[in-house]
Design an enzyme around this catalytic site. Structure first.
Site, short mmCIF file in Angstrom:
data_model
loop_
_atom_site.label_atom_id
_atom_site.label_comp_id
_atom_site.label_asym_id
_atom_site.label_seq_id
_atom_site.Cartn_x
_atom_site.Cartn_y
_atom_site.Cartn_z
N GLY A 181 0.69 -1.29 0.04
CA GLY A 181 0.15 -0.02 -0.01
C GLY A 181 0.89 1.54 0.07
O GLY A 181 0.15 2.37 0.48
N ASN A 229 1.66 2.97 -2.67
CA ASN A 229 0.98 4.05 -3.44
C ASN A 229 -0.26 4.57 -2.68
O ASN A 229 -0.77 5.80 -3.04
CB ASN A 229 0.52 3.39 -4.97
CG ASN A 229 1.88 3.52 -5.76
OD1 ASN A 229 2.71 4.54 -5.97
ND2 ASN A 229 2.13 2.53 -6.69
N LEU A 258 -9.31 -6.78 -13.77
CA LEU A 258 -10.95 -6.52 -13.29
C LEU A 258 -11.86 -7.04 -14.69
O LEU A 258 -11.43 -6.81 -15.64
CB LEU A 258 -11.08 -5.05 -13.28
CG LEU A 258 -10.47 -4.35 -11.97
CD1 LEU A 258 -10.30 -2.82 -12.10
CD2 LEU A 258 -11.08 -4.74 -10.76
N VAL A 281 -4.61 -5.94 -20.59
CA VAL A 281 -3.49 -6.04 -19.68
C VAL A 281 -2.54 -4.70 -19.88
O VAL A 281 -1.67 -4.63 -20.91
CB VAL A 281 -2.35 -7.39 -19.63
CG1 VAL A 281 -1.29 -6.95 -18.62
CG2 VAL A 281 -3.27 -8.52 -19.37
N HIS A 302 1.92 1.93 -13.42
CA HIS A 302 2.71 0.67 -13.89
C HIS A 302 3.97 1.46 -14.03
O HIS A 302 4.44 2.46 -14.10
CB HIS A 302 2.13 0.61 -15.34
CG HIS A 302 2.88 -0.50 -15.83
ND1 HIS A 302 2.36 -1.89 -15.38
CD2 HIS A 302 3.75 -0.85 -16.88
CE1 HIS A 302 3.11 -2.72 -16.17
NE2 HIS A 302 4.12 -2.08 -17.21
N MET A 341 -3.21 -6.21 -8.11
CA MET A 341 -2.69 -7.40 -8.69
C MET A 341 -3.61 -8.24 -9.41
O MET A 341 -3.46 -9.50 -9.59
CB MET A 341 -1.60 -7.86 -8.12
CG MET A 341 -0.37 -7.07 -7.46
SD MET A 341 0.35 -6.13 -8.68
CE MET A 341 1.23 -7.16 -9.78
N ARG A 342 -4.88 -7.92 -9.98
CA ARG A 342 -5.78 -8.65 -10.51
C ARG A 342 -6.45 -7.88 -11.35
O ARG A 342 -6.56 -6.81 -11.49
CB ARG A 342 -6.87 -9.43 -9.40
CG ARG A 342 -6.50 -9.94 -8.42
CD ARG A 342 -5.97 -11.38 -8.77
NE ARG A 342 -5.62 -12.17 -7.67
CZ ARG A 342 -4.13 -12.35 -7.34
NH1 ARG A 342 -3.53 -11.47 -7.97
NH2 ARG A 342 -4.11 -12.88 -6.41
N GLU A 400 6.35 7.31 -8.82
CA GLU A 400 4.87 6.91 -8.73
C GLU A 400 4.40 7.66 -7.64
O GLU A 400 3.12 8.05 -7.67
CB GLU A 400 4.82 5.53 -8.77
CG GLU A 400 5.13 4.49 -9.86
CD GLU A 400 4.73 3.26 -9.61
OE1 GLU A 400 4.74 2.42 -10.62
OE2 GLU A 400 4.79 2.74 -8.52
#
Length: 180
Positions: free
Chosen positions: A10, A12, A85, A136, A101, A82-83, A166
């Site tokens: 967490g 970011n 949608l 992706v 990214h 990390m999935r 980032e």
């Protein structure tokens, strides 16, 4: 109002919290991750949506979208989520989901951008903020900032420098989107 999707540490998310953006909800695909603790410490509603609790990914994503919508979320930020949608989620927030990214897009999509950049031997990478679509890392780029690759870089050293960018770039991009 912003909803943030997380999967792990967490950092970011913390950058978004520190920027005092209007975050009202943080959802994770994994219970007990540090990101949920960070959100709770900031007084933000949290919930884990573990896949085992649902019939399939679509059902999980639909429940997560419902939970965010109940909290008046109109912008979703993937901050280390990390999935991929699924369509039920994407359809609830069309053109209102962004991701960060750790490499330039479309050149280096996928789960291992830092490793891919180093393997390619390119002189620079980038921190990139982009819209999420059904692919992706295929959505339109919102903002990007170059990060030089040093000859002595390791995955860890380059990741650390990209993440520092980032942590500035993502909150700035999200703030601009909220002002629209």
């Amino acid at each position: 109002m912003i909803g943030v999707l997380v999967s792990g540490e967490g950092t970011n998310l913390q950058a978004l919290i520190d920027a005092r953006l209007p975050i009202v909800a943080v959802a994770s695909n994994t219970a007990g991750v540090r990101a949920l603790e960070r959100a709770a410490e900031a007084g933000i509603a949290t919930r884990a949506f573990e896949l085992d609790d649902y019939a399939d990914r679509e059902a999980r994503d639909a429940a997560m979208a419902d939970w965010l919508a109940e909290r008046s979320v109109d912008l979703v930020v993937c901050a280390g989520y990390m999935r991929l949608l699924t369509k039920p989620f994407l359809d609830r927030f069309p053109n209102r989901i962004v991701n960060t990214h750790s490499a330039p897009l479309p050149e280096f999509p996928g789960k291992t951008p830092i490793e891919d950049v180093l393997a390619a031997g390119v002189p620079e990478t980038a921190a990139t903020v982009h819209y999420v679509d059904g692919g992706v890392d295929t959505g339109a780029v919102i903002a990007a900032e170059r990060v030089p690759v040093r000859v002595d870089d390791t995955v860890e050293s380059l990741r650390e420098r990209v993440q520092a960018v980032e942590h500035r770039l993502l909150p700035a991009a999200v703030r601009r989107l909220c002002e629209r």
